[in-house]
Design a protein around this motif. Structure first.
Motif, short mmCIF file in Angstrom:
data_model
loop_
_atom_site.label_atom_id
_atom_site.label_comp_id
_atom_site.label_asym_id
_atom_site.label_seq_id
_atom_site.Cartn_x
_atom_site.Cartn_y
_atom_site.Cartn_z
N PRO B 39 0.82 -1.21 0.00
CA PRO B 39 0.00 0.00 0.00
C PRO B 39 0.86 1.27 0.00
N SER B 40 0.22 2.40 -0.25
CA SER B 40 0.93 3.67 -0.30
C SER B 40 1.66 3.93 1.02
N GLY B 41 2.90 4.38 0.91
CA GLY B 41 3.67 4.75 2.10
C GLY B 41 4.36 3.60 2.78
N CYS B 42 4.35 2.40 2.17
CA CYS B 42 4.95 1.26 2.86
C CYS B 42 6.46 1.20 2.66
N GLY B 43 7.01 2.07 1.81
CA GLY B 43 8.46 2.12 1.66
C GLY B 43 8.99 1.54 0.36
N LYS B 44 8.11 1.35 -0.62
CA LYS B 44 8.56 0.76 -1.89
C LYS B 44 9.53 1.68 -2.62
N THR B 45 9.11 2.96 -2.77
CA THR B 45 9.97 3.91 -3.49
C THR B 45 11.29 4.09 -2.75
N THR B 46 11.20 4.20 -1.43
CA THR B 46 12.41 4.37 -0.63
C THR B 46 13.37 3.21 -0.87
N THR B 47 12.84 1.99 -0.91
CA THR B 47 13.69 0.82 -1.16
C THR B 47 14.33 0.90 -2.54
N1 LIG Z 1 12.57 12.36 2.34
C1 LIG Z 1 11.68 11.90 3.24
N2 LIG Z 1 11.58 12.47 4.46
C2 LIG Z 1 10.69 12.00 5.36
N3 LIG Z 1 9.86 10.97 5.15
C3 LIG Z 1 9.90 10.35 3.96
C4 LIG Z 1 10.81 10.79 2.94
N4 LIG Z 1 10.62 10.00 1.86
C5 LIG Z 1 9.65 9.13 2.20
N5 LIG Z 1 9.21 9.33 3.46
C6 LIG Z 1 8.19 8.56 4.18
O1 LIG Z 1 8.56 7.22 4.12
C7 LIG Z 1 7.43 6.40 3.91
C8 LIG Z 1 7.64 5.51 2.72
O2 LIG Z 1 7.66 6.32 1.57
P1 LIG Z 1 7.75 5.71 0.10
O3 LIG Z 1 7.80 6.86 -0.84
O4 LIG Z 1 8.86 4.75 0.05
O5 LIG Z 1 6.37 4.96 -0.02
P2 LIG Z 1 5.79 4.13 -1.24
O6 LIG Z 1 5.64 2.76 -0.76
O7 LIG Z 1 6.61 4.36 -2.45
O8 LIG Z 1 4.36 4.77 -1.40
P3 LIG Z 1 3.56 5.22 -2.71
O9 LIG Z 1 2.85 4.01 -3.19
O10 LIG Z 1 2.59 6.23 -2.19
O11 LIG Z 1 4.52 5.79 -3.69
C9 LIG Z 1 6.25 7.33 3.77
O12 LIG Z 1 5.54 7.34 4.99
C10 LIG Z 1 6.86 8.66 3.49
O13 LIG Z 1 6.06 9.68 4.06
#
Ligand SMILES: Nc1ncnc2c1ncn2[C@@H]1O[C@H](COP(=O)(O)OP(=O)(O)OP(=O)(O)O)[C@@H](O)[C@H]1O
Ligand SMILES: [Mg+2]
Lengths: 273, 364, 273
Positions: B39-47
């Motif tokens: 789901p959104s915000g689970c950390g996929k993009t960060t990974t």
């Molecule tokens: N630079 C940052 N500073 C602070 N928090 C961050 C930063 N980047 C991401 N986050 C937080 O880390 C969490 C994971 O973010 P991420 O972008 O990896 O989610 P995601 O799984 O890719 O979601 P989506 O499907 O919405 O793209 C989120 O709660 C986001 O708010």
């Protein structure tokens, strides 16, 4: 300041970081030296200062030409800013909301005082109004400053107005507000940041102006920057440093007011942090 | 076993006090398509960004082709990244965009042009090489971004929600297109998505994430029928959750819950499945089938609200209508037994008449 | 809003603009007191052949170009570092770069007298360290004017470039890096070309400001380093040579219009390319 800049910048890019630090040094350091020399106890403008005292601040405040000029400049800046907003806001409304042809041309016309060199405008006003029509110099200065500030009033409030959706006013009308009521209760509040920005910017621009005001001085009515300029040219003592430091302090106050009301960076437009 | 194309070892990413990625271990198998789903915000993009080198992990190690790449800047990793926004250079033509990577690698101009042409050929856009990105449709821009990433002959191709900006039809078309490109080039692909249909259809390997942790991974054929816990089950479209007589948790998809007349004998279902008596609360017409909302008592004695898809053409018995007493059958083979951990999601979707579609919260 | 009420809103502002700016400006060019337009033209012709006057024009243009180049070279790195930085200091540094725009030019320029003057910081430093016996003449040189003008206009360059850089998607930098470009490569191949329209605007503003500024050449250039602005003032106020003052004003205005026109053309070409 530059230490922080250099630390964050050098890590990223050494050349850009060095240039940035150099830029900050040129922008800021001379101002710091003004402040430092203002506190000298000696009678020459030198660094490091000969001892510390508030002597020159006392002299600056007691020097009548400066104090008279402060009052004159404040009068002029407040009146010109008020007048420019009073004239400029209706113009903005007409340009953005009115059904008139040639809006682009009109806006260009109201921005044109920014394009012509101020010194040239000053010369024109001097020749045509003061010499030609024998207007007194306060009236001429007020006319000139107001014309100079009109572009700010039109452009800065225009930017706010462009953000205000006309549909909001229509919605208010649909809810039973008269056109005037709708304007006052819906659109005007949205213009507030623009009005404050234009007001602050206009005030500062008028108060600090040299080129436009330069040729329009008389013994009875002189503006502060021109008075200081003349003083520096004649004698070279730390009193101007003290006066400059006072102006700096006042400017810091204005900047803080700006930050508290609309956000400092936003005043200059285009920067939305 | 060959070394994985990439490997994350105990990788974490913290933003201040917030942990976006929490000590994950992940191996990306070579030459396969791996999806990160959650789901959104689970950390996929960060990974994905840590893998690509755009942000350094707070702790842990990243290996690429078996070598430690944790501190390697992105330009030295040779990974092809396709951004969600495409990030095409607006001041360059399509051809120059695609040739940019080879140019940075000091490939001679003629060879560069050839490679760009080849990559554009692969995505079927060779005829648009001289356009500017602004003159292309969203789908075409997406293909250019893909071609640009492929033209550097990357060790991995990383795609962050590549299809989410496309309209529904194009999205489905591009799934097959990306699969085709993957199999033609033999590239290792990591694709981020929050759409479980996309993940199921495209993945060789799918990795489910929740709150910065990996909750389950495996081939779609293995994961789909056997979600590890309630969170995964819900995410994969299981709508009905029951507690069995022995206290275990089980999930059933609405399409596997059969609505039978109340007088059907319990013996018909003697294959070990569950039989429940239920009352129909609501019936919604959906074209292909009816969505039936029911209230029943599960084997453990709890009142539960259930959803069933009822296809009039294949089902036996009369069409149910509100107020009817019916008998429900969940065949044993269709019961997904959940691990008894506490990961039950706080919001039970059993009352939401969204039927078998995905939870929609992930659309960003 | 109907056309008539729009006109009513417009009229007062328009009237003011005409009296306070447009009419005097036009009248000055064509009819200075007691001089015919033919005489102005004749004086301008003489100016464009006289080595002394030509020297002033050339110095003005030269200084304008140098200052513009320096402001872009120092300002763009500052702007791009600030716009791209996630540090909490970047807000403070941005404010610090903008603040001088609020501060009086006289105060800012005065700082250089303290730094460059005969008893100034640099002179003291050089003699104090025994590098030179006698402080070199730094004030009343072209270098002093250039430094003063860079200080004056760098903030303008920074905020203009900042807006431009902030509009470039940071994802593009990352995309370039991912494709194998180093920071430097990404900067030159992505950020600079995409910010170019903003850089052109910044350069134009700085150039127009530099060739028309008065305070800086007056205080830091003295009578030995005349620029068009100080020369204009001297014609209008000291020698009271209206024909020469008008001719100088025309040259200055044409210079500014020319550069603004060229930059608009460049900007338009960049936009369509
Ligand atoms: N630079 C940052 N500073 C602070 N928090 C961050 C930063 N980047 C991401 N986050 C937080 O880390 C969490 C994971 O973010 P991420 O972008 O990896 O989610 P995601 O799984 O890719 O979601 P989506 O499907 O919405 O793209 C989120 O709660 C986001 O708010
Ligand atoms: Mg994401």
């Amino acid at each position: 300041m530059s230490a922080v800049m250099s630390r964050t910048a050098r890590l990223r890019h050494p050349v850009a970081g060095t240039l940035a630090v150099a830029g900050y040094v040129v922008m800021i350091v001379p101002i710091l030296f003004v402040v430092a020399t203002a506190f000298t106890a000696g009678s020459t403008l030198r660094f490091p200062p000969d001892g510390l005292s508030l002597r020159w601040f006392g002299e600056a405040v007691a020097y009548t030409p400066f104090m008279e000029a402060v009052v004159s400049s404040l009068q002029l800046a407040v009146l010109a800013t008020g007048l420019a907003l009073l004239l400029g806001v209706p113009v903005t409304l007409a340009i953005h909301r009115g059904k008139i042809p040639g809006k682009g041309l009109l806006e260009g016309l109201f921005l044109s005082p920014l394009v012509v060199p101020e010194l040239v405008v000053g010369l024109a006003l001097y020749q045509q109004l003061m010499i030609g029509l024998r207007l007194d110099n306060f009236t001429t200065l007020l006319l000139g400053h107001t014309a100079l500030l009109l572009p700010y009033a039109v452009r800065v409030t225009g930017a706010s107005l462009a953000l205000a959706d006309p549909a909001l006013e229509e919605a208010a009308r649909g809810l039973g507000a008269s056109p005037l009521r709708a304007f006052v209760t819906v659109t005007l509040p949205m213009l507030r940041p623009g009005l404050i920005s234009a007001g602050l910017l206009g005030f500062v621009t008028s108060f600090n102006n040299v080129p436009l005001s330069l040729l329009l001085q008389t013994r009875d009515f002189r503006t502060l920057p021109v008075t200081m300029l003349d003083y520096v040219q004649q004698s070279y003592d730390p009193m101007v440093a003290a006066a400059s430091t006072l102006v700096l302090a006042a400017t810091v106050v204005v900047a803080i007011v700006a930050e508290r009301t609309v956000g400092f960076a936003k005043i200059f437009g285009g920067i939305n942090r | 076993m060959t070394t994985p194309a990439a490997e994350l070892v105990g990788v974490s990413q913290r933003f201040g006090s917030f942990t976006a990625v929490d000590s994950i271990d992940l191996q990306i198998p070579r030459g396969r398509l791996t999806t990160l789903l959650g789901p959104s915000g689970c950390g996929k993009t960060t990974t994905l960004r840590m893998l690509a080198g755009y942000s350094a992990p707070t702790s842990g190690r990243i290996l690429i082709d078996g070598d430690d790449a944790t501190r390697l800047p992105p330009e030295k990793r040779n990974l092809g990244m396709v951004f969600q926004s495409y990030a095409l250079f607006p001041h360059m033509t399509v051809a120059d965009n695609v040739a940019y990577g080879p140019k940075m690698r000091k490939v001679p101009a003629a060879e560069r042009r050839r490679r760009a042409g080849e990559a554009l050929e692969l995505v079927g856009l060779a005829h648009l090489a001289d356009r500017k990105p602004k003159q292309l449709s969203g789908g075409q821009q997406q293909r250019v971004a893909l071609a640009r990433a492929i033209a550097i002959r990357p060790r991995l191709l990383l795609l962050d929600e590549p299809l989410s900006n496309l309209d529904a039809r194009l999205r489905v078309q591009m799934r097959a297109e990306i699969r085709r490109i993957q199999s033609e080039t033999g590239l290792t692909v990591v694709l981020v998505t929050h759409d479980q249909d996309e993940a199921l259809e495209m993945s060789d390997e799918m990795v489910l994430m929740r709150s910065g942790k990996i909750v389950q991974s495996g081939a779609p054929r293995d994961v789909f029928p056997a979600p590890a816990d309630r969170f995964v089950a819900e995410f994969l479209g299981y709508e009905n959750f029951l507690t069995l007589a022995d206290g275990r948790q089980a999930a059933v998809r609405p399409e596997h819950l059969r609505v039978l007349p109340a007088d059907t004998s319990a013996a018909t279902s003697a294959d070990g499945g569950i039989v429940l008596d239920a009352v129909v609360l609501d019936v919604a017409y959906r074209g292909v089938d009816l969505l039936v909302t029911l209230e029943a008592t599960d084997p453990a004695g709890n009142a539960v609200r259930l959803l069933a898809d009822h296809r009039a053409d294949t089902a036996t018995g009369p069409t149910p209508s509100a107020g009817d007493r019916v008998r429900l059958l969940a065949p044993e083979a269709r019961l997904a037994h959940l691990s008894a951990d506490s990961t039950a999601a706080p919001t039970a979707p059993t009352t939401a008449p969204t039927a078998s579609t995905a939870p929609t919260e992930g659309i960003s | 809003m109907r056309a008539r009420s729009s006109l009513l809103l417009l009229l007062p502002g328009l009237a003011f603009l005409c009296v306070g700016f447009l009419l005097p400006a036009v009248a000055m060019l064509f009819a200075p007191p007691g001089v015919s337009f033919a005489q102005v033209l004749e004086r301008m012709g003489a100016m464009l052949t006289d080595p002394y006057d030509l020297g002033i024009i050339w110095r003005t243009v030269r200084i304008g170009l140098i200052v513009t180049a320096l402001c872009v070279v120092l300002g763009f790195p500052i702007a791009s570092l600030l716009a791209r930085s996630q540090s909490r200091w970047s807000g403070v540094l941005l404010a610090l770069a903008i603040f001088p725009l609020l501060l009086s030019n006289v105060v800012r320029t005065f700082g250089w007298l303290v730094v460059l003057g005969s008893n100034g910081v640099i002179g003291q430093l050089l003699t104090g360290l025994g590098i030179v016996d006698e402080a070199p003449q730094l004030l009343y040189t072209e270098l002093a004017i250039v430094l003063g003008l860079v200080q004056l206009f760098l903030p303008l360059a920074v905020i203009t470039c900042y807006s431009a850089v902030a509009q470039v998607d940071p994802g593009l930098d990352e995309a370039a890096r991912g494709l194998g470009a180093s920071r430097t490569r990404a900067f030159w191949s992505v950020l600079v070309p995409l910010s170019l329209p903003g850089i052109v605007v910044a350069a134009t503003l700085v150039f127009a400001g530099s060739v028309t500024a008065y305070t800086t050449p007056y205080l830091l250039g003295g009578s030995s380093q005349r620029m068009l602005s100080t020369q204009l003032f001297s014609y209008a106020s000291v020698t009271v040579d209206w024909a020469a003052a008008s001719a100088t004003a025309i040259v200055m205005t044409v210079l500014v219009f020319l550069v603004s026109g060229i930059s608009t053309l460049v900007g338009r070409k960049g936009a369509t390319a």
